[in-house]
Design an enzyme around this catalytic site. Structure first.
Site, PDB file in Angstrom:
ATOM      1  N   GLY A  47       0.742  -1.306  -0.131  1.00  0.00           N
ATOM      2  CA  GLY A  47      -0.219   0.148   0.166  1.00  0.00           C
ATOM      3  C   GLY A  47       0.889   1.255  -0.116  1.00  0.00           C
ATOM      4  O   GLY A  47       0.226   2.249   0.032  1.00  0.00           O
ATOM      5  N   THR A  54       3.822  -0.193  -6.731  1.00  0.00           N
ATOM      6  CA  THR A  54       2.998  -0.376  -8.438  1.00  0.00           C
ATOM      7  C   THR A  54       2.353   0.965  -9.445  1.00  0.00           C
ATOM      8  O   THR A  54       2.837   1.240  -9.958  1.00  0.00           O
ATOM      9  CB  THR A  54       2.067  -1.552  -8.457  1.00  0.00           C
ATOM     10  OG1 THR A  54       1.939  -2.768  -7.128  1.00  0.00           O
ATOM     11  CG2 THR A  54       1.506  -1.697  -9.661  1.00  0.00           C
ATOM     12  N   SER A 110      -4.025  -4.925  -3.968  1.00  0.00           N
ATOM     13  CA  SER A 110      -2.621  -5.271  -3.742  1.00  0.00           C
ATOM     14  C   SER A 110      -1.855  -6.736  -4.756  1.00  0.00           C
ATOM     15  O   SER A 110      -2.223  -6.939  -4.730  1.00  0.00           O
ATOM     16  CB  SER A 110      -2.849  -5.696  -2.136  1.00  0.00           C
ATOM     17  OG  SER A 110      -1.164  -6.328  -1.825  1.00  0.00           O
TER      18      SER A 110
HETATM   19  N1  LIG Z   1       1.545   8.749  -6.309  1.00  0.00           N
HETATM   20  C1  LIG Z   1       0.293   8.553  -5.489  1.00  0.00           C
HETATM   21  N2  LIG Z   1      -0.627   9.295  -6.152  1.00  0.00           N
HETATM   22  C2  LIG Z   1      -2.143   8.639  -5.154  1.00  0.00           C
HETATM   23  N3  LIG Z   1      -2.431   7.818  -5.154  1.00  0.00           N
HETATM   24  C3  LIG Z   1      -1.247   7.335  -5.084  1.00  0.00           C
HETATM   25  C4  LIG Z   1      -0.157   6.930  -4.888  1.00  0.00           C
HETATM   26  N4  LIG Z   1       0.607   5.683  -5.050  1.00  0.00           N
HETATM   27  C5  LIG Z   1       0.224   5.393  -3.948  1.00  0.00           C
HETATM   28  N5  LIG Z   1      -1.657   5.907  -4.536  1.00  0.00           N
HETATM   29  C6  LIG Z   1      -2.473   5.037  -3.259  1.00  0.00           C
HETATM   30  O1  LIG Z   1      -2.605   4.331  -2.802  1.00  0.00           O
HETATM   31  C7  LIG Z   1      -3.054   2.409  -3.631  1.00  0.00           C
HETATM   32  C8  LIG Z   1      -1.874   1.834  -2.588  1.00  0.00           C
HETATM   33  O2  LIG Z   1      -0.405   1.921  -4.596  1.00  0.00           O
HETATM   34  P1  LIG Z   1      -0.262   0.662  -4.630  1.00  0.00           P
HETATM   35  O3  LIG Z   1      -0.601  -0.404  -5.365  1.00  0.00           O
HETATM   36  O4  LIG Z   1       1.033   1.393  -5.763  1.00  0.00           O
HETATM   37  O5  LIG Z   1       0.427   0.003  -3.503  1.00  0.00           O
HETATM   38  P2  LIG Z   1       1.682  -0.954  -3.471  1.00  0.00           P
HETATM   39  O6  LIG Z   1       3.011  -0.307  -3.025  1.00  0.00           O
HETATM   40  O7  LIG Z   1       2.141  -1.531  -4.946  1.00  0.00           O
HETATM   41  O8  LIG Z   1       1.250  -2.391  -2.184  1.00  0.00           O
HETATM   42  P3  LIG Z   1       1.294  -3.977  -2.426  1.00  0.00           P
HETATM   43  O9  LIG Z   1       2.643  -4.183  -2.707  1.00  0.00           O
HETATM   44  O10 LIG Z   1       0.427  -4.519  -1.936  1.00  0.00           O
HETATM   45  O11 LIG Z   1       0.639  -3.832  -3.989  1.00  0.00           O
HETATM   46  C9  LIG Z   1      -3.362   2.998  -4.590  1.00  0.00           C
HETATM   47  O12 LIG Z   1      -4.330   1.871  -4.872  1.00  0.00           O
HETATM   48  C10 LIG Z   1      -3.750   4.749  -4.534  1.00  0.00           C
HETATM   49  O13 LIG Z   1      -4.727   4.825  -4.571  1.00  0.00           O
HETATM   50 MG   LIG Z   2       1.443  -3.395  -5.778  1.00  0.00          MG
END
Ligand SMILES: Nc1ncnc2c1ncn2[C@@H]1O[C@H](COP(=O)(O)OP(=O)(O)OP(=O)(O)O)[C@@H](O)[C@H]1O
Ligand SMILES: [Mg+2]
Length: 1019
Positions: free
Chosen positions: A125, A129, A177
């Site tokens: 989170g 990604t 996730s």
């Molecule tokens: N730069 C950003 N701007 C706006 N919202 C963001 C940004 N980065 C992340 N988010 C929000 O946070 C949520 C989680 O981000 P993300 O899916 O990239 O996490 P992750 O680190 O890949 O987590 P996981 O390890 O569970 O895959 C996204 O769905 C989005 O809503």
């Molecule tokens: Mg991710």
């Protein structure tokens, strides 16, 4: 060298480093943690993060590492304009951004010709990604492309929704996730255009297929299919729309998530699949597998009286057999029996109820997991791998500590240990390399080396993975607890390993008997051994590899079952794939994005300090900062440093002309730097404390108003001087002009030279625009007196030029025509009334068609060819009887022909003269010698083309000067010396008749004179 290259753009030009980070420091913390005064203080670190987060400044650097805090809201910082802002700009020039990192990595790949990788890490989170998607988008938008590459870029981007549908799920920490690790290579050609890609996937969290914690979901694709698939599709797959009907979807009791639209995502997936090369049949087979997992989940077992297990939901088996393309009874048996080998013989024995349930779940996990791997391979095929420069993107799960940590968490955390090790090694290595390159002595950095933990996990024979393998391979009954005991025997006493049995009282209370605890670099984690040691899938595999579904038959290989060797254990597989990943990453130049999650509730604007501190710790950020700051807080190339701070020293301002190092040395001496504060390398200055730099920066700030005033006054003075100069020059000019005008009629002298030159120049300029365009155009601009002579020369020259050009264009037949016309003009111009009409008419080669001339006559003429023929009327000299004849001109004589008979031969040499009247009649008298009988005397002819005939005859006979034009009458000789006369008068119409006194009277028609220049114009 990394930093060196970072400051050099593609052209190799050294960009000016604007150091905006420094000027902005007072506003919102520091943009680079390296500039934190108290770099050992975690509190100061977190405070800086918080201050910036409050202002929506989510990005901060630690040197070249980008720290990103998830804003949990859309920020206006990812537009195309923003991409343009960061394109080709040095790392430190503008505020930190994921685009700055993307761009610098891209440029480093191009300029250094070395493969790059961007490692994105952080807990679930934290935004890994999202960051990787932003990087991909940046490359898709800013890199050069053509149609083919645009299609590839599209495939790269479209692979995301598909991978997310199959590999992402809603968890408590993140609604989307990623439940697998992803390493993606983006390949670029020599022009820097993206030309291919390749994805490696790591350890999909397969346990989620059969079980989800409360508040979590299975992988998105199941819900997308049920919500978005149309009725026909669901009927074909024997599915109901309600997710509650499926055991595998209800464990978390959370089929709907407000932030996710399964319907829309389903559409996106269905749109993306064909783009990345899926045929309709493949899509159907893929969906069959997805549906079969749901049916597997609904397959229930009963227990017979004798303890045997049987399937209670036969319809599910029928559905499964249909969807998976396997034999129903074989599948049923595989789910309720296992294969044993006893005394060398294979036996099939029934499974207990619990064993059957776990065999079913194991099959569901295997089917889904292998299909996911197949999916990645399929995407890879569509991305067309090429040997080229590469930027790798690693979006891998961060360190995980859950309440119950299983084998999967163990793998995830092991992966993070390895990445941390790589990170420290590479950061230290790059620091060391920079110091060496700059000739600065290396100062040892104190940091925690997590190699001891990596060894604990992966060491041969003694490591946890080796022990697990041994346990799985050991004959006889193996179980999870025997594995734990083995661990205790081998690893007891290791400072990073504890179990319930080995622990002291306080720790023991925090652990269950089925757990072991590892002291990771990021913290302690208890792992439950339940389910770690599990049996193989041999019977199920046998059924699956006979499947009609091509995806499954590809995923479950017959050789796997036939080969009696035990397959690699999951942990070994994972370890090996990690080793490979490390090799890949080591071979590349790494950049880092460290993602931080500000709160657990996915709320914008909330900064949970405890949570952040925890992440700062396990991401090793303080460690990172310490390594980066071990020696010097700040380093910059000499030219950049000098360019910025040169106003602070009179010797370096405004320009330093000596060696750069001497300039920097002079500057820092003037600023009063003491030796402990800085060092000069080969191309860079290293400053030990941020304070020194901030003082310098403050001095610059203080100097700015003074510099502004100096620059302003200099600029204003220069502008005023320029203006005054211009005025002076203008007045001078006017004065010279007036004087020149007064003296314009004098000889060329000092007073009038400017004026006359100007007049000449103006005339020539004007002449250039108004030169006559054709030889007939006689216009010419009137020259001023001083250039009359030159003008006349030019006029003649220009006319000569035009005439030459005109003549060059004249064709040979036109030339002949012209020559005849010129002769005609010489003879007749202003002499004969009907000459003007003839000017516009072309002279013909002959007035008789070849067939009009008798063959007999031609034969009689022999070698003399007829050059011209014309019908004429011949008048007898006595009686003036008219007779029609043909006048044929040969080379040396002319003949008068009556049809087939030559009546008279006229030798050109004998012609004494040719007479015509000055009126507009067509009478011609050829004067011949009377005494020569052969010539038959003078001939009186009438012809309609008198000008043409006389001209041609005169030219051929070379008698041009013998043409006589008489105004009133022509005399001719008759036989025996008598003389006859032809009188010419003007009258209303042409008439030839016998007149008074035996004269021939010719009445010529009165004609008006017409201008004759048309013919020339025609040429
Ligand atoms: N730069 C950003 N701007 C706006 N919202 C963001 C940004 N980065 C992340 N988010 C929000 O946070 C949520 C989680 O981000 P993300 O899916 O990239 O996490 P992750 O680190 O890949 O987590 P996981 O390890 O569970 O895959 C996204 O769905 C989005 O809503
Ligand atoms: Mg991710």
């Amino acid at each position: 060298m990394r930093y060196q290259a970072r400051e050099v753009d593609i052209d190799g030009r050294v960009r000016l480093v604007m150091e905006s980070a420094l000027t902005a420091r007072d506003r919102v913390g520091v943009q680079d943690f390296v500039l934190l005064e108290n770099y050992n203080s975690e509190a100061a670190f977190i405070e800086n993060l918080r201050r910036r987060f409050r202002e929506n400044l989510i990005y901060t650097y630690i040197g070249s590492v980008l720290v990103s805090v998830n804003p949990y809201k859309e920020l206006e910082i990812y537009s195309k304009q923003q991409m343009e802002r960061y394109r080709g700009v040095s790392f430190y020039e503008i505020s930190p951004h994921i685009y700055a990192l993307s761009d610098n990595t891209y440029r480093a790949m191009r300029t250094e010709r070395k493969d790059q990788c961007i490692l994105i890490s952080g807990e679930s989170g934290a935004g890994k990604t999202e960051a990787s998607k932003k990087i991909l988008l940046y490359y898709a938008v800013t890199c050069p492309t053509n149609d083919h590459m645009a299609a590839l870029g599209d495939r790269l981007l479209q692979s995301n929704p598909v991978l997310e549908a199959f590999g992402n799920a809603k968890t408590l920490r993140n609604d989307n996730s990623s439940r697998f690790g992803k390493y993606m290579d983006v390949q670029f050609d020599f022009r820097g255009a993206p030309v291919g890609g390749h994805i490696l996937n790591y350890l999909l969290e397969k346990s989620r297929v059969v079980h989800q914690n409360h508040g979590e979901r299975n992988f998105h694709i199941f819900y997308q299919l049920l919500d978005g698939g149309d009725d026909d599709l669901l009927n074909t797959l024997d599915l109901e729309r309600n997710p509650h009907s499926y055991h595998y979807l209800v464990k978390g009791n959370c089929p709907r998530v407000s932030s996710i639209s399964d319907k829309n995502n389903w559409k996106a997936v269905m749109k993306a699949l064909p783009v990345i090369g899926f045929s309709e049949e493949e899509v159907q087979q893929l969906l069959n597998i997805v549906a079969s997992v749901l049916h597997l989940g609904n397959t229930q077992f009963g227990e017979g009286e004798e303890g045997e297990t049987y399937i209670t939901t036969e319809t599910q088996i029928t559905n499964l057999a249909k969807l998976l393309g396997v034999d129903g009874s074989a599948l049923g048996e595989a789910l309720t029996h296992k294969k044993l080998t006893a005394k060398g013989e294979e036996m099939i024995s029934p499974l207990s109820f619990e064993q059957a349930v776990s065999a079913r779940d194991a099959l569901a996990k295997a089917v889904y997991g292998r299909t996911f791997t197949w999916l990645v391979e399929k995407i890879n095929r569509s991305l067309a791998r090429k040997d080229s420069s590469v930027i790798g993107l690693l979006d891998i799960y961060g360190f995980e500590v859950l309440q119950h940590n299983s084998f999967e968490q163990f793998c995830i955390n092991y992966c993070n240990e390895k990445l941390q090790q790589l990170f420290i090694e590479l950061t230290l290595r790059s620091e060391q390399e920079e110091y060496e390159a700059e000739g600065i002595t290396w100062e040892t950095v104190q940091y925690f080396d997590n190699k001891i933990i990596c060894d604990l996990i992966e060491e041969k024979h003694k490591g946890i993975i080796s022990i697990l393998n041994e346990e799985c391979l050991r004959p006889g009954e193996t179980c999870d607890l025997s594995f734990l005991e083995k661990l205790e025997d081998t690893l007891g006493g290791h400072p990073h390993f504890v179990t319930h049995k080995l622990a002291n009282g306080k720790t023991r209370r925090a652990m269950s008997r089925e757990e072991f605890r590892l002291l990771h670099y990021a913290g302690e984690v208890n792992y439950n051994v339940n389910g770690t040691v599990h049996c193989n899938l041999t019977l199920d595999q046998l059924v699956m590899c006979q499947s009609d579904n091509q995806i499954l038959s590809h995923c479950f290989r017959r050789e796997e079952v036939i080969d009696q060797k035990r397959p690699e254990m999951a942990a070994t597989q994972f370890k090996n794939s990690l080793m490979k990943l490390m090799e890949i990453l080591m071979s590349k130049e790494p950049s880092y994005v460290r993602c931080i999650k500000p709160n657990d509730t996915k709320q914008p604007g909330r900064f949970d300090e405890v949570l952040v501190r925890h992440q700062v710790k396990y991401l090793g950020l303080m460690e990172n900062l310490r390594v980066r700051r071990a020696g010097f807080a700040y380093r910059r190339r000499f030219e950049a440093f000098l360019q910025r701070y040169k106003p602070l020293c009179p010797e370096t301002w405004p320009n330093w002309h000596g060696r750069l190092i001497d300039g920097v040395s002079t500057l820092v001496n003037h600023l009063g730097y003491v030796p402990e504060e800085y060092k000069l390398g080969r191309s860079k200055i290293f400053i030990r404390f941020p304070k020194t730099l901030f003082n310098t920066e403050d001095a610059l700030e203080a100097k700015k108003p003074e510099m502004v005033i100096t620059i302003q006054s200099g600029w204003r003075g220069m502008k005023a001087r320029r203006r005054a100069n211009r005025r002076r020059q203008a007045a001078d000019l006017i004065r010279r002009f007036i004087k020149g005008f007064i003296y314009r009629h004098e000889e060329y002298c000092l007073e009038n030279e400017y004026f006359l030159d100007h007049v000449r120049y103006s005339f020539l300029k004007n002449l250039r625009k108004n030169l006559p365009k054709s030889v007939l155009d006689k216009s010419w601009p009137t020259p001023p007196p001083s250039v009359t002579e030159a003008s006349e020369h030019l006029r003649r020259l220009h006319m000569k030029n035009m005439v030459i050009k005109y003549c060059r264009r004249v064709q040979p037949e036109w030339k002949k025509q012209m020559m005849q016309k010129v002769v005609a003009s010489g003879i007749f111009k202003d002499q004969k009334d009907n000459y003007p009409q003839s000017v516009g008419r072309l002279f013909l080669d002959s007035r008789l068609e070849p067939e009009q001339i008798s063959l007999k006559v031609i034969q009689t003429l022999g070698s003399e060819k007829v050059q011209y023929g014309v019908p004429v009327t011949k008048y007898d000299r006595r009686g003036f009887k008219p007779r029609p004849r043909q006048l044929l001109l040969a080379n040396t004589f002319a003949v008068l022909v009556d049809r087939t008979k030559i009546k008279q031969r006229i030798d050109y040499t004998a012609v004494r003269g040719i007479s015509v009247s000055s009126l507009s009649d067509g009478m011609i008298v050829l004067h011949m010698p009377n005494e020569d009988n052969k010539q038959k005397g003078d001939a009186i002819l009438h012809c309609n083309h008198v000008i043409e005939v006389v001209t041609k005859l005169a030219m051929m006979a070379s008698k041009v000067n013998y043409v006589n034009i008489s105004p009133g009458s022509i005399r001719f000789t008759m036989p025996r010396g008598k003389e006859g006369i032809i009188d010419f008068v003007r009258g209303p119409e042409l008439k030839v008749a016998k007149g008074k006194r035996g004269h021939l009277l010719v009445v010529s028609q009165q004609l008006s004179r017409i201008a004759t220049c048309y013919l020339l114009v025609c040429f």
